[in-house]
Design an enzyme around this catalytic site. Sequence first.
Site, mmCIF file in Angstrom:
data_model
loop_
_atom_site.group_PDB
_atom_site.id
_atom_site.type_symbol
_atom_site.label_atom_id
_atom_site.label_comp_id
_atom_site.label_asym_id
_atom_site.label_seq_id
_atom_site.Cartn_x
_atom_site.Cartn_y
_atom_site.Cartn_z
ATOM 1 N N GLY A 154 -2.805 -37.207 6.043
ATOM 2 C CA GLY A 154 -3.724 -38.345 6.036
ATOM 3 C C GLY A 154 -5.020 -38.068 5.307
ATOM 4 O O GLY A 154 -6.039 -38.694 5.609
ATOM 5 N N GLY A 155 -4.995 -37.146 4.339
ATOM 6 C CA GLY A 155 -6.184 -36.880 3.540
ATOM 7 C C GLY A 155 -6.272 -37.808 2.346
ATOM 8 O O GLY A 155 -5.713 -38.922 2.355
ATOM 9 N N HIS A 199 -12.639 -19.223 -6.245
ATOM 10 C CA HIS A 199 -13.928 -19.809 -6.601
ATOM 11 C C HIS A 199 -14.966 -18.689 -6.590
ATOM 12 O O HIS A 199 -14.993 -17.874 -5.665
ATOM 13 C CB HIS A 199 -14.318 -20.891 -5.589
ATOM 14 N N VAL A 249 1.518 -40.008 9.036
ATOM 15 C CA VAL A 249 1.501 -39.017 10.110
ATOM 16 C C VAL A 249 0.575 -37.879 9.696
ATOM 17 O O VAL A 249 0.768 -37.266 8.650
ATOM 18 C CB VAL A 249 2.915 -38.472 10.386
ATOM 19 N N ALA A 306 -14.615 -31.175 -0.147
ATOM 20 C CA ALA A 306 -14.920 -31.080 -1.578
ATOM 21 C C ALA A 306 -16.385 -31.459 -1.799
ATOM 22 O O ALA A 306 -16.870 -32.438 -1.239
ATOM 23 C CB ALA A 306 -14.006 -31.995 -2.379
ATOM 24 N N LYS A 365 -1.787 -34.389 11.163
ATOM 25 C CA LYS A 365 -2.046 -33.494 12.300
ATOM 26 C C LYS A 365 -3.505 -33.508 12.723
ATOM 27 O O LYS A 365 -3.856 -32.940 13.761
ATOM 28 C CB LYS A 365 -1.592 -32.073 11.982
ATOM 29 N N GLY A 420 -18.488 -30.681 -5.199
ATOM 30 C CA GLY A 420 -19.125 -30.828 -6.504
ATOM 31 C C GLY A 420 -18.816 -32.094 -7.277
ATOM 32 O O GLY A 420 -19.686 -32.653 -7.929
ATOM 33 N N HIS A 446 -9.734 -20.474 -3.022
ATOM 34 C CA HIS A 446 -10.206 -21.854 -2.971
ATOM 35 C C HIS A 446 -9.100 -22.889 -3.129
ATOM 36 O O HIS A 446 -9.073 -23.874 -2.413
ATOM 37 C CB HIS A 446 -11.256 -22.048 -4.068
ATOM 38 N N ARG A 469 -24.351 -24.314 -10.186
ATOM 39 C CA ARG A 469 -24.417 -23.732 -11.526
ATOM 40 C C ARG A 469 -24.469 -24.808 -12.602
ATOM 41 O O ARG A 469 -25.087 -24.625 -13.648
ATOM 42 C CB ARG A 469 -23.222 -22.798 -11.732
#
Length: 373
Positions: A13-14, A233, A36, A49, A38, A51, A354, A249
């Site tokens: 679900g991201g 990273h 679904v 996230a 977790k 940048g 990363h 940077r």
Amino acid sequence: MDTFSCDLLIVGGGGAGLRAAIAAAEAAPKLDIAVVSKVYPMRSHTVSAEGGAAAVIKPGDSLDAHAYDTISGGDWLCDQDVVEVFVEAAPREMLQLEHWGCPWSREPNGSVAVRPFGGMKTQRTWFAADKTGFHMLHTLFQTSLRYGSVRRFDEWFVTKLLVDEGRCQGVVAIELATGKVQGITAKAVILCTGGCGKVFPFSTNANIKNGDGMALAYRSGVPLKDMEFVQYHPTGLPQTGILITEATRAEGGWLLNKDGYRYLQDYDLGTPEPKPVLRSMELGPRDRLSQAFIKEQEKGRMLEGPYGHYVNLDIRHLGEQVIDKKLPFVRELCLKYANLDPVKELIPVRPVVHYMMGGVHTDIMGATPLDGL
């Protein structure tokens, strides 16, 4: 075991999972879609996230230039057809997020602001201060709520893909709050489960990023590929692995060894300049900067603290106003987790795992060798 059915089942679900759900609901409003996850969607790792995200938007930039920077930055190992699809879709997706309400940072004239990132020959990274992932995920989550056909099953953990007659037919999941085991059948399943950075002890990734989605596919006979391509990273806090964004940077931060020397100039990464120079010094590709750290360590030019070797990231010369406007989260992280103020003090950093380039094998359209997945 109880079961229920849907037309499309999305695991995760991201950002990817919510975007897939929205696209499916828009393309076929009558589809019954289940997501679904977790964790509660806003706790998905997209939120971390900082940048920004790259997409061609400014005059003087081009899709070909974006593709070249991507492919050359990947040491010519990228699937170039996929890169072409990606760079062509990126501007459209970023504008779509804006129309849904993502608060991209702005130039004084009101146009979208962009900043340089490592490996770029021009500025094309869209950003929302240094909390880009949070705003992208919040935008997608809020947008997904508009679609009644999208049902969410938050804090459900998928343990197995259901495969029958050579086709993925659904999943088995556990409701974490109750321990209830549930079968969910579907006409198609989409995996949007992210990476596996937490299999490494020092990582920017949260505890949820443990490769369980990759394992689901692998156990069902779907191959994994490019798993050796693990991105480091160059700037994480030594104690926690918390990311100090590349935006530091991009805005003009310097990497310094124990002598206060900008050591990247010794590794064919350019000549030091007071202001950031595209694809040079601190804006070189992440792998090159991480490799330079190891070379400095071998030469004995590192600082050493209770959590190992590190170098310093200096953004003091940017001034409090720039830091508070463009890097507020970096200042917040440093104050809370390193007990220092980057307006006045150097930030200790070291390379940290990363991002995972590898994962479940798919074709250019995202389909795996297993039908239905």
